[in-house]
Motif scaffolding. Structure first.
Motif, PDB file in Angstrom:
ATOM      1  N   LYS A   1      66.845  43.795 -16.313  1.00 39.81           N
ATOM      2  CA  LYS A   1      67.300  43.928 -17.778  1.00 39.81           C
ATOM      3  C   LYS A   1      68.952  43.624 -18.012  1.00 39.81           C
ATOM      4  O   LYS A   1      69.736  43.885 -16.941  1.00 39.81           O
TER       5      LYS A   1
ATOM      6  N   LEU B   1      59.200  38.526 -24.933  1.00 38.47           N
ATOM      7  CA  LEU B   1      58.561  39.660 -25.131  1.00 38.47           C
ATOM      8  C   LEU B   1      59.453  40.827 -24.891  1.00 38.47           C
ATOM      9  O   LEU B   1      58.984  41.930 -25.191  1.00 38.47           O
ATOM     10  N   SER B   2      60.438  40.624 -24.195  1.00 39.47           N
ATOM     11  CA  SER B   2      61.552  41.828 -23.550  1.00 39.47           C
ATOM     12  C   SER B   2      62.485  41.914 -24.763  1.00 39.47           C
ATOM     13  O   SER B   2      63.378  42.946 -24.698  1.00 39.47           O
TER      14      SER B   2
ATOM     15  N   GLU C   1      69.262  43.403 -25.861  1.00 39.60           N
ATOM     16  CA  GLU C   1      68.845  43.777 -24.453  1.00 39.60           C
ATOM     17  C   GLU C   1      67.725  42.786 -24.146  1.00 39.60           C
ATOM     18  O   GLU C   1      66.531  42.537 -25.022  1.00 39.60           O
TER      19      GLU C   1
ATOM     20  N   ASN D   1      70.019  45.353 -30.700  1.00 39.71           N
ATOM     21  CA  ASN D   1      70.775  46.525 -30.928  1.00 39.71           C
ATOM     22  C   ASN D   1      70.940  46.537 -32.219  1.00 39.71           C
ATOM     23  O   ASN D   1      71.778  45.989 -33.015  1.00 39.71           O
TER      24      ASN D   1
ATOM     25  N   LYS E   1      65.225  42.846 -27.212  1.00 42.21           N
ATOM     26  CA  LYS E   1      65.466  44.093 -28.010  1.00 42.21           C
ATOM     27  C   LYS E   1      66.735  43.655 -28.564  1.00 42.21           C
ATOM     28  O   LYS E   1      67.854  43.636 -28.060  1.00 42.21           O
TER      29      LYS E   1
ATOM     30  N   ASN F   1      55.383  40.250 -33.697  1.00 45.62           N
ATOM     31  CA  ASN F   1      56.065  41.400 -33.524  1.00 45.62           C
ATOM     32  C   ASN F   1      56.499  41.829 -32.200  1.00 45.62           C
ATOM     33  O   ASN F   1      55.589  42.166 -31.550  1.00 45.62           O
ATOM     34  N   ILE F   2      57.659  41.778 -31.886  1.00 45.68           N
ATOM     35  CA  ILE F   2      58.166  42.458 -30.441  1.00 45.68           C
ATOM     36  C   ILE F   2      59.267  43.548 -30.643  1.00 45.68           C
ATOM     37  O   ILE F   2      59.891  43.466 -31.165  1.00 45.68           O
ATOM     38  N   ASN F   3      58.517  44.612 -30.012  1.00 44.38           N
ATOM     39  CA  ASN F   3      59.537  45.711 -30.144  1.00 44.38           C
ATOM     40  C   ASN F   3      59.764  46.479 -31.404  1.00 44.38           C
ATOM     41  O   ASN F   3      60.900  46.620 -31.860  1.00 44.38           O
ATOM     42  N   ASN F   4      58.613  46.274 -32.398  1.00 46.05           N
ATOM     43  CA  ASN F   4      58.670  46.773 -33.886  1.00 46.05           C
ATOM     44  C   ASN F   4      60.021  45.786 -34.458  1.00 46.05           C
ATOM     45  O   ASN F   4      60.483  46.044 -35.464  1.00 46.05           O
ATOM     46  N   HIS F   5      59.778  44.383 -34.103  1.00 46.18           N
ATOM     47  CA  HIS F   5      60.896  43.699 -34.594  1.00 46.18           C
ATOM     48  C   HIS F   5      60.309  42.099 -34.760  1.00 46.18           C
ATOM     49  O   HIS F   5      59.663  41.676 -33.806  1.00 46.18           O
TER      50      HIS F   5
END
Length: 168
Positions: A13, A158-159, A22, A163, A161, A101-105
Motif C-alpha cells: 500500500k 481495484l485497489s 491510496e 482521499n 482509493k 465501481n471500485i471502493n464505492n467510487h
C-alpha cells in the motif's frame, strides 16, 4: 526467463500524489528519476506527475491533471477517452473499456495492446476524480510480460482509493 505467476508479485500500500490517493504498488518498484522522466517524455505534450517502475520494464504512471472532474463526469471522460484512444490507436487490440465501481467510487478504464517501437505494449489506463481534478493512471508492460502482469495491473486498479478529504 519464465514469467513469475502473478501470485508471487507482492503488492504494498502506498500513498501517492501528496497523499491524495491510496493504491497498491508492486514491491520493489521505485519512483523514476526526473532525468529518466525527462528523457522518456521528451517528445510528449505532457508527462506524468510520478512514475513507479522496475528498471523501466514495467511502469505505473500517475497524472494528476488540471482537468476538473467529479463522479458524474467519470462516465463522460470514459466515453471521450474510449473514442479518442480507439481513433489514436487504430492498430491496437482492445480488451475492454468502461466504468467500474471500485471502493464505492466510479473509475473509468481502457485496456488494450498497442504497437510501440517495433513491439506490442499491454496498457491499462484507469482514471477517476480526486479532490475535484482528474487523476489518470497508466500501467504498461511489454506483451511478453502480459501473462504475468495483467492480473497485477487489475489488482492495482481495484485497489485505488481517492482521499475525499478537502485540502490540497
Amino acid at each position: 526467463m519464465a514469467a513469475r505467476p502473478a501470485s508471487e508479485i507482492e503488492l504494498i500500500k502506498k500513498h501517492v500524489l501528496s497523499e491524495r490517493v491510496e493504491i497498491l504498488i508492486p514491491k520493489g518498484f521505485e519512483v523514476m528519476s526526473e532525468q529518466q522522466m525527462d528523457f522518456n517524455y521528451a517528445k510528449a505534450q505532457s508527462r506524468p506527475s510520478v512514475i513507479f517502475t522496475n528498471n523501466n520494464l514495467v511502469s505505473l504512471a500517475f497524472n494528476y491533471s488540471d482537468n476538473e472532474a467529479d463522479q458524474d463526469m467519470v462516465d463522460v471522460y470514459a466515453a471521450t477517452f474510449a473514442k479518442t484512444y480507439h481513433k489514436q490507436y487504430k492498430d491496437a487490440t482492445w480488451f475492454g473499456d468502461g466504468v467500474k465501481n471500485i471502493n464505492n467510487h466510479k473509475v473509468g478504464y481502457l485496456e488494450f495492446m498497442k504497437p510501440e517501437m517495433g513491439h506490442q505494449v499491454y496498457t491499462l489506463v484507469f482514471f477517476t476524480d480526486v479532490q475535484g481534478k482528474l487523476m489518470i493512471c497508466t500501467f504498461n508492460c511489454a506483451d511478453r510480460q502480459k501473462p504475468e502482469w495483467e492480473p497485477v495491473a487489475k489488482q492495482i486498479m481495484l485497489s485505488v482509493k481517492a482521499n475525499t478529504e478537502a485540502g490540497k
